[in-house]
Write a protein that holds these residues in place. Sequence first.
Motif, PDB file in Angstrom:
ATOM      1  N   VAL A 142       0.839  -1.202   0.000  1.00 19.54           N
ATOM      2  CA  VAL A 142       0.000   0.000   0.000  1.00 19.54           C
ATOM      3  C   VAL A 142       0.877   1.256   0.000  1.00 19.54           C
ATOM      4  CG1 VAL A 142      -1.725   1.330   1.309  1.00 19.54           C
ATOM      5  CG2 VAL A 142      -1.942  -1.142   1.132  1.00 19.54           C
ATOM      6  N   PHE A 143       1.898   1.235   0.828  1.00 20.53           N
ATOM      7  CA  PHE A 143       2.773   2.406   0.917  1.00 20.53           C
ATOM      8  C   PHE A 143       3.428   2.678  -0.444  1.00 20.53           C
ATOM      9  CE2 PHE A 143       6.713   4.666   1.612  1.00 20.53           C
ATOM     10  CZ  PHE A 143       6.294   5.728   2.411  1.00 20.53           C
ATOM     11  N   ASN A 144       3.975   1.643  -1.069  1.00 17.91           N
ATOM     12  CA  ASN A 144       4.649   1.828  -2.370  1.00 17.91           C
ATOM     13  C   ASN A 144       3.694   2.337  -3.441  1.00 17.91           C
ATOM     14  OD1 ASN A 144       7.305   1.174  -1.737  1.00 17.91           O
ATOM     15  ND2 ASN A 144       6.986  -1.008  -2.085  1.00 17.91           N
ATOM     16  N   LEU A 145       2.523   1.728  -3.501  1.00 20.54           N
ATOM     17  CA  LEU A 145       1.556   2.146  -4.538  1.00 20.54           C
ATOM     18  C   LEU A 145       1.105   3.592  -4.349  1.00 20.54           C
ATOM     19  CD1 LEU A 145      -0.655  -1.077  -4.810  1.00 20.54           C
ATOM     20  CD2 LEU A 145       0.882  -0.198  -6.560  1.00 20.54           C
ATOM     21  N   ARG A 146       0.993   3.984  -3.089  1.00 25.57           N
ATOM     22  CA  ARG A 146       0.532   5.343  -2.804  1.00 25.57           C
ATOM     23  C   ARG A 146       1.681   6.355  -2.912  1.00 25.57           C
ATOM     24  NH1 ARG A 146      -3.255   8.893  -3.221  1.00 25.57           N
ATOM     25  NH2 ARG A 146      -3.488  10.332  -1.484  1.00 25.57           N
ATOM     26  N   TYR A 147       2.795   6.016  -2.312  1.00 28.11           N
ATOM     27  CA  TYR A 147       3.890   6.976  -2.227  1.00 28.11           C
ATOM     28  C   TYR A 147       4.636   7.108  -3.566  1.00 28.11           C
ATOM     29  CZ  TYR A 147       8.050   9.404  -0.553  1.00 28.11           C
ATOM     30  OH  TYR A 147       9.057  10.318  -0.392  1.00 28.11           O
ATOM     31  N   TYR A 148       5.032   6.003  -4.153  1.00 27.03           N
ATOM     32  CA  TYR A 148       5.832   6.066  -5.383  1.00 27.03           C
ATOM     33  C   TYR A 148       4.962   6.158  -6.644  1.00 27.03           C
ATOM     34  CZ  TYR A 148      10.098   4.997  -2.778  1.00 27.03           C
ATOM     35  OH  TYR A 148      11.163   5.055  -1.914  1.00 27.03           O
ATOM     36  N   ASP A 149       3.974   5.289  -6.736  1.00 32.00           N
ATOM     37  CA  ASP A 149       3.166   5.279  -7.969  1.00 32.00           C
ATOM     38  C   ASP A 149       2.057   6.327  -7.950  1.00 32.00           C
ATOM     39  OD1 ASP A 149       4.398   3.029  -9.427  1.00 32.00           O
ATOM     40  OD2 ASP A 149       3.733   1.873  -7.702  1.00 32.00           O
ATOM     41  N   GLY A 157      -7.475   0.109  -4.104  1.00 31.22           N
ATOM     42  CA  GLY A 157      -8.547  -0.781  -3.630  1.00 31.22           C
ATOM     43  C   GLY A 157      -8.897  -1.839  -4.662  1.00 31.22           C
ATOM     44  N   LYS A 158      -8.897  -1.427  -5.941  1.00 29.47           N
ATOM     45  CA  LYS A 158      -9.186  -2.401  -7.003  1.00 29.47           C
ATOM     46  C   LYS A 158      -8.030  -3.392  -7.176  1.00 29.47           C
ATOM     47  CE  LYS A 158     -12.438   0.471  -9.430  1.00 29.47           C
ATOM     48  NZ  LYS A 158     -12.478   1.737 -10.180  1.00 29.47           N
ATOM     49  N   ILE A 159      -6.831  -2.894  -6.965  1.00 27.64           N
ATOM     50  CA  ILE A 159      -5.666  -3.769  -7.118  1.00 27.64           C
ATOM     51  C   ILE A 159      -5.617  -4.807  -5.984  1.00 27.64           C
ATOM     52  CG2 ILE A 159      -3.117  -3.817  -7.050  1.00 27.64           C
ATOM     53  CD1 ILE A 159      -3.304  -0.934  -8.345  1.00 27.64           C
ATOM     54  N   LEU A 160      -5.865  -4.327  -4.776  1.00 30.83           N
ATOM     55  CA  LEU A 160      -5.717  -5.207  -3.605  1.00 30.83           C
ATOM     56  C   LEU A 160      -7.044  -5.765  -3.089  1.00 30.83           C
ATOM     57  CD1 LEU A 160      -3.051  -3.144  -1.624  1.00 30.83           C
ATOM     58  CD2 LEU A 160      -2.633  -5.087  -3.115  1.00 30.83           C
ATOM     59  N   ASN A 161      -8.097  -5.372  -3.736  1.00 31.37           N
ATOM     60  CA  ASN A 161      -9.426  -5.835  -3.324  1.00 31.37           C
ATOM     61  C   ASN A 161      -9.723  -5.430  -1.873  1.00 31.37           C
ATOM     62  OD1 ASN A 161     -11.709  -6.979  -4.306  1.00 31.37           O
ATOM     63  ND2 ASN A 161     -11.102  -9.108  -3.884  1.00 31.37           N
ATOM     64  N   SER A 162      -9.463  -4.185  -1.570  1.00 29.93           N
ATOM     65  CA  SER A 162      -9.662  -3.675  -0.199  1.00 29.93           C
ATOM     66  C   SER A 162     -10.484  -2.393  -0.232  1.00 29.93           C
ATOM     67  CB  SER A 162      -8.319  -3.365   0.454  1.00 29.93           C
ATOM     68  OG  SER A 162      -7.593  -4.532   0.650  1.00 29.93           O
ATOM     69  N   SER A 163     -11.044  -2.057   0.926  1.00 31.50           N
ATOM     70  CA  SER A 163     -11.807  -0.804   0.998  1.00 31.50           C
ATOM     71  C   SER A 163     -10.850   0.377   1.173  1.00 31.50           C
ATOM     72  CB  SER A 163     -12.781  -0.869   2.160  1.00 31.50           C
ATOM     73  OG  SER A 163     -12.059  -0.810   3.374  1.00 31.50           O
ATOM     74  N   VAL A 164     -11.337   1.542   0.827  1.00 35.36           N
ATOM     75  CA  VAL A 164     -10.516   2.752   0.907  1.00 35.36           C
ATOM     76  C   VAL A 164     -10.084   3.018   2.357  1.00 35.36           C
ATOM     77  CG1 VAL A 164     -10.576   5.274   0.588  1.00 35.36           C
ATOM     78  CG2 VAL A 164     -11.477   3.776  -1.196  1.00 35.36           C
ATOM     79  N   ASN A 165     -11.001   2.844   3.284  1.00 31.37           N
ATOM     80  CA  ASN A 165     -10.684   3.106   4.693  1.00 31.37           C
ATOM     81  C   ASN A 165      -9.574   2.189   5.205  1.00 31.37           C
ATOM     82  OD1 ASN A 165     -12.426   5.229   5.003  1.00 31.37           O
ATOM     83  ND2 ASN A 165     -14.136   3.954   5.698  1.00 31.37           N
ATOM     84  N   THR A 166      -9.658   0.925   4.827  1.00 31.43           N
ATOM     85  CA  THR A 166      -8.612  -0.033   5.235  1.00 31.43           C
ATOM     86  C   THR A 166      -7.262   0.407   4.685  1.00 31.43           C
ATOM     87  OG1 THR A 166     -10.297  -1.744   5.055  1.00 31.43           O
ATOM     88  CG2 THR A 166      -8.027  -2.496   5.253  1.00 31.43           C
TER      89      THR A 166
END
Lengths: 186, 158
Positions: A142-149, A157-166
Motif C-alpha cells: 500500500v505504501f509503495n503504490l501510494r507513495y511512489y506510484d 482498492g481495485k488492485i488489492l481488493n480492499s476498501s478505501v478506509n482499510t
Amino acid sequence: MKELMTEITDSEILGMLKDPVTRDRGFLKLMDRYKEPIYWHIRRLIVSHEDAEDILQETFIQVYRHAGSFRGESKIFTWLYRIATNECTRFFRKNKKWAKNSGTMAEKMSVEQSGTDSENSKAILFKFQQAILQLPEKQMIVFNLRYYDELSYEDIGKILNSSVNTLKTNYHYASEKIKQYLIDHA
Amino acid sequence: MKVDNEFQKIGKRIPYEVPDGFFEKITEKTLQQAKLRDPKYRKSRILWRTMSVAASLAAALLLGYMILYPDIKSESNQLAIQSQPVGQQLNHKKQETTRQSTVTGINKTGSEQVPENKTTAINQTEGLSAVLADLTDEELQQMATMLKTDPFINESAQ
C-alpha cells in the motif's frame, strides 16, 4: 499535438490484444506503456533485479494469455498492477526469508552512482528502503503504490481488493513505522 | 499532497539501478516467451514436432528396409507373376523373352551385330522346335488336323 491525437488509448490496446491479428502489436504497445512503472513496482517490493525481471515477464505473459477473458470492468493498468502484485505475493510465500536479512538486502542494493548525491543522501535512500522492507506485506504494498506510484486509494482498492478506509489505515501505520525506523536508525 | 510532505527530504528516488538496455530488450524477449507459452502455439508446435518425428522415423525405416533387403523388388515381382493366372503368366514370359532379345541385340557389338527381326525369328523358331519336341505323337496329330480344318489359320497362311 499530432502525437497526442494519434496516441492510442488503453481500451484500443485491449481491443488489439483481443484480436488474434493485432494481438502481438497490442502486446508490444501495452509493454511499451507499462513495463517501466510495473518493473519499478515489482523491484521496490522484491529488491533483486533478476527476480523482478522474472516477475515482470510473468506478469505480461499472464496478460498475453488472458487478455481475451478480461472484461474491461476495471482499468487495464489496475489489472496489470494486480497481476504483478499477486506474483510478488506468490514470490514472498515461496521465499519466506526474502530480504528480511538486511545483510543480503544490502548486497542486492546498489546505490545510484550519481555525482550529485552526497554520501549522506545515499545513506538516507538506503535506510528509507530498508524501513519500507521492514513493514508487513500489505502495508509495504500500500505504501509503495501510494507513495511512489501515486495511485488513488480507489485504484489501490481495485488492485488489492480492499476498501478505501482499510487502505488509508494501512498507509498511516506504514508511514508511522517508517518514521520510527528512521529515528531509531539515525 | 500530504504524501509528498511527509518524506520530502527523501523524495521518490530509489537506490536501485538496471542493466543498460534492459527496458529496450525486455519487450521483445517477453513477447517471445508469451508466444512459447501460449497454449494454441504450443499445440501446433507439438503437432508439427510429432509429425516431423513420425515422418523421419518412417523414412529411416524405409531406408533401413531397402538397405537390408535390396532384392525385395525383384522378389515381389516374382511373387506377383506366380500369383497371376496361367494365361497372364505366358504373356509375361513372352514379354520377358522379347525384352531379353532386345537386350541381346544391344549387347552384341561390331561384327556380331544381327538385325533385330532376324534375331526374333531365330528365337521364335527355336521356341517352336522346343515346344514341338515336348509334344507327343497324338498331340502332334491333333495339331495337324486342327491346322487343316481351321479356316482362319488357312486364310492367314494364304
